[in-house]
Design an enzyme around this catalytic site. Structure first.
Site, PDB file in Angstrom:
ATOM      1  CB  ILE A   6       4.628   0.312  -5.701  1.00  0.00           C
ATOM      2  CG1 ILE A   6       5.968  -0.146  -6.285  1.00  0.00           C
ATOM      3  CG2 ILE A   6       4.257  -0.518  -4.475  1.00  0.00           C
ATOM      4  CD1 ILE A   6       7.161   0.131  -5.375  1.00  0.00           C
ATOM      5  CG  ASP A  57     -10.559   4.535  -3.110  1.00  0.00           C
ATOM      6  OD1 ASP A  57     -10.430   3.357  -3.485  1.00  0.00           O
ATOM      7  OD2 ASP A  57     -11.229   4.872  -2.119  1.00  0.00           O
ATOM      8  CG  ASN A  84       1.249  -3.831  -1.656  1.00  0.00           C
ATOM      9  OD1 ASN A  84       1.426  -4.838  -0.965  1.00  0.00           O
ATOM     10  ND2 ASN A  84       1.114  -2.619  -1.120  1.00  0.00           N
ATOM     11  CE1 TYR A 150      -7.146  -9.670   2.743  1.00  0.00           C
ATOM     12  CE2 TYR A 150      -6.489 -11.644   3.940  1.00  0.00           C
ATOM     13  CZ  TYR A 150      -6.156 -10.517   3.200  1.00  0.00           C
ATOM     14  OH  TYR A 150      -4.830 -10.251   2.912  1.00  0.00           O
ATOM     15  CE  LYS A 154      -5.002  -9.971  -0.474  1.00  0.00           C
ATOM     16  NZ  LYS A 154      -4.084  -9.173  -1.314  1.00  0.00           N
ATOM     17  CB  VAL A 183       3.599  -9.227   6.693  1.00  0.00           C
ATOM     18  CG1 VAL A 183       4.785  -8.275   6.534  1.00  0.00           C
ATOM     19  CG2 VAL A 183       3.646 -10.338   5.662  1.00  0.00           C
TER      20      VAL A 183
HETATM   21  P1  NDP Z   1      -1.096  -1.956   5.142  1.00  0.00           P
HETATM   22  O1  NDP Z   1      -2.413  -1.670   5.754  1.00  0.00           O
HETATM   23  O2  NDP Z   1       0.137  -1.582   5.882  1.00  0.00           O
HETATM   24  O3  NDP Z   1      -1.023  -1.308   3.675  1.00  0.00           O
HETATM   25  C1  NDP Z   1      -2.119  -1.343   2.803  1.00  0.00           C
HETATM   26  C2  NDP Z   1      -1.836  -0.394   1.644  1.00  0.00           C
HETATM   27  O4  NDP Z   1      -2.929  -0.494   0.720  1.00  0.00           O
HETATM   28  C3  NDP Z   1      -1.731   1.045   2.092  1.00  0.00           C
HETATM   29  O5  NDP Z   1      -0.650   1.677   1.420  1.00  0.00           O
HETATM   30  C4  NDP Z   1      -3.046   1.649   1.643  1.00  0.00           C
HETATM   31  O6  NDP Z   1      -2.845   2.998   1.259  1.00  0.00           O
HETATM   32  C5  NDP Z   1      -3.382   0.809   0.400  1.00  0.00           C
HETATM   33  N1  NDP Z   1      -4.815   0.810   0.158  1.00  0.00           N
HETATM   34  C6  NDP Z   1      -5.783   0.266   0.931  1.00  0.00           C
HETATM   35  N2  NDP Z   1      -7.000   0.540   0.436  1.00  0.00           N
HETATM   36  C7  NDP Z   1      -6.786   1.274  -0.686  1.00  0.00           C
HETATM   37  C8  NDP Z   1      -7.644   1.881  -1.634  1.00  0.00           C
HETATM   38  N3  NDP Z   1      -8.986   1.789  -1.531  1.00  0.00           N
HETATM   39  N4  NDP Z   1      -7.106   2.578  -2.657  1.00  0.00           N
HETATM   40  C9  NDP Z   1      -5.761   2.689  -2.759  1.00  0.00           C
HETATM   41  N5  NDP Z   1      -4.894   2.146  -1.901  1.00  0.00           N
HETATM   42  C10 NDP Z   1      -5.399   1.461  -0.873  1.00  0.00           C
HETATM   43  O7  NDP Z   1      -1.085  -3.529   4.851  1.00  0.00           O
HETATM   44  P2  NDP Z   1      -0.016  -4.506   4.145  1.00  0.00           P
HETATM   45  O8  NDP Z   1       1.191  -3.793   3.734  1.00  0.00           O
HETATM   46  O9  NDP Z   1       0.111  -5.667   5.026  1.00  0.00           O
HETATM   47  O10 NDP Z   1      -0.878  -4.962   2.885  1.00  0.00           O
HETATM   48  C11 NDP Z   1      -0.411  -4.900   1.559  1.00  0.00           C
HETATM   49  C12 NDP Z   1      -0.924  -6.109   0.791  1.00  0.00           C
HETATM   50  O11 NDP Z   1      -0.377  -7.294   1.360  1.00  0.00           O
HETATM   51  C13 NDP Z   1      -2.443  -6.282   0.829  1.00  0.00           C
HETATM   52  O12 NDP Z   1      -2.884  -6.672  -0.446  1.00  0.00           O
HETATM   53  C14 NDP Z   1      -2.643  -7.407   1.844  1.00  0.00           C
HETATM   54  O13 NDP Z   1      -3.825  -8.101   1.607  1.00  0.00           O
HETATM   55  C15 NDP Z   1      -1.410  -8.235   1.543  1.00  0.00           C
HETATM   56  N6  NDP Z   1      -1.005  -9.177   2.595  1.00  0.00           N
HETATM   57  C16 NDP Z   1      -0.710  -8.735   3.855  1.00  0.00           C
HETATM   58  C17 NDP Z   1      -0.312  -9.651   4.827  1.00  0.00           C
HETATM   59  C18 NDP Z   1      -0.035  -9.267   6.244  1.00  0.00           C
HETATM   60  O14 NDP Z   1       0.023 -10.160   7.109  1.00  0.00           O
HETATM   61  N7  NDP Z   1       0.192  -7.990   6.540  1.00  0.00           N
HETATM   62  C19 NDP Z   1      -0.154 -11.075   4.494  1.00  0.00           C
HETATM   63  C20 NDP Z   1      -0.535 -11.420   3.158  1.00  0.00           C
HETATM   64  C21 NDP Z   1      -0.905 -10.490   2.240  1.00  0.00           C
HETATM   65  P3  NDP Z   1      -3.830   4.224   1.584  1.00  0.00           P
HETATM   66  O15 NDP Z   1      -4.547   3.898   2.849  1.00  0.00           O
HETATM   67  O16 NDP Z   1      -2.922   5.416   1.653  1.00  0.00           O
HETATM   68  O17 NDP Z   1      -4.710   4.277   0.400  1.00  0.00           O
HETATM   69  C1  8X3 Z   2      -2.903 -11.575   5.520  1.00  0.00           C
HETATM   70  C2  8X3 Z   2      -2.463 -12.784   6.275  1.00  0.00           C
HETATM   71  O1  8X3 Z   2      -3.284 -14.751   7.679  1.00  0.00           O
HETATM   72  O2  8X3 Z   2      -4.224 -12.565   8.163  1.00  0.00           O
HETATM   73  O3  8X3 Z   2      -3.299 -11.876   4.222  1.00  0.00           O
HETATM   74  O4  8X3 Z   2      -4.856 -13.747   6.172  1.00  0.00           O
HETATM   75  S1  8X3 Z   2      -3.772 -13.481   7.104  1.00  0.00           S
END
Ligand code: NDP
Ligand code: 8X3
Length: 250
Positions: A6, A57, A84, A150, A154, A183
């Site tokens: 993951i 990263d 993710n 963004y 996506k 979320v």
């Molecule tokens: P968070 O910010 O809570 O989590 C993002 C995760 O991505 C962290 O674990 C971070 O880990 C990791 N990450 C970010 N940049 C990097 C990098 N350069 N290298 C490695 N890891 C990275 O956000 P979410 O859980 O919400 O996001 C997870 C996914 O879900 C994303 O792809 C987001 O676009 C998608 N998403 C989110 C939604 C929302 O409303 N929250 C809705 C739709 C999709 P670390 O910083 O430790 O590297």
């Molecule tokens: C995250 C949800 O609506 O901010 O992908 O684009 S939204």
């Protein structure tokens, strides 16, 4: 026992997914840039399953391949990849958007996802099995004002998800996307660069999805029999009807 790798497991959807998959007795390779958070999660889950951490990263092509190659033999077979890791950076009109933010989103959400996939897909082909879950977004299905790059990143994930499914069909590899709406995670804190008040306001006045809601769905998807591939799911909170329509009471 199966093993899932993951990305972005230090927070939000990725972290919850690790917790839910552990409950289904799936061993874990958890990835992210924040080693301390990975260590804490490893401690939390290692009574249930075997957990290995990889700190990298996703933008760093060489480190991605090195890290995945460094996996000990007992984690060498990746049955499930959850792509993710990702974030939005900024929310500005295209004419004033920051090039650094654009680079971050394209490099992390698109190129990073491709690097990790490229490191793992050949192993799945050799195994003649595997399951890739790509975390897209409603932003990959619709474009909203100031979402520009963004949303583009996506939409690219949406296309890559379809492309992977076509190309890996001959290899019996399952490929599918989960596309969430709103979320509540650290997503908006990152998007608004630590303006936590603005971030919190995104989730006020309605019940947003929780990371566990998405993690439960991922657990359901990966525990279907092998002939079942859930190809593309859009998941909203009930208060949301599209990227534009949100029934806020406040
Ligand atoms: P968070 O910010 O809570 O989590 C993002 C995760 O991505 C962290 O674990 C971070 O880990 C990791 N990450 C970010 N940049 C990097 C990098 N350069 N290298 C490695 N890891 C990275 O956000 P979410 O859980 O919400 O996001 C997870 C996914 O879900 C994303 O792809 C987001 O676009 C998608 N998403 C989110 C939604 C929302 O409303 N929250 C809705 C739709 C999709 P670390 O910083 O430790 O590297
Ligand atoms: C995250 C949800 O609506 O901010 O992908 O684009 S939204």
């Amino acid at each position: 026992m199966k093993t899932a790798l993951i990305t972005g497991a230090t927070s939000g959807i990725g972290k919850s997914t690790a917790i839910e998959l552990a409950k289904h007795h799936i061993n874990l390779v958890i990835c992210g840039r924040r080693q301390e958070r990975l260590d804490d999660l490893q401690k939390e889950l290692s009574d249930m399953v075997k957990v290995h951490t990889l700190c990298f990263d996703v933008r760093d092509k060489e480190k991605v391949f090195e890290s995945i190659e460094s996996l000990p033999a007992e984690f060498g077979t990746i049955d499930i990849l959850v792509n993710n890791a990702g974030n939005a950076h900024g929310m500005d009109p295209i004419q004033t958007g920051s090039i650094d933010d654009w680079d971050a989103m394209i490099d992390i959400n698109v190129k990073g996802l491709l690097y990790v996939s490229k490191a793992i897909i050949p192993k799945m082909i050799d195994q003649k099995s595997g399951h890739i879950i790509n975390i897209g977004s409603i932003a990959g299905k619709e474009v909203y004002p100031n979402g520009n790059v963004y949303c583009a990143s996506k939409h690219a994930v949406d296309a890559i998800n379809k492309g992977m499914r076509l190309d890996l069909n001959a290899h019996r590899i399952r490929v599918g996307a989960i596309n969430p709406g709103l979320v509540e995670t650290e997503f908006s804190n990152v998007r608004f660069k630590g303006d936590n008040q603005r971030a919190d306001s995104v989730y006020k006045g309605y019940d947003p999805l929780t990371p566990k809601d998405i993690a439960d769905i991922i657990a359901f998807v990966v525990t279907r029999p092998y002939h079942v591939n859930i190809a593309d799911l859009v998941v909203y909170p009930t208060a949301q009807a599209s990227a534009y329509v949100l029934n806020k009471t406040l």
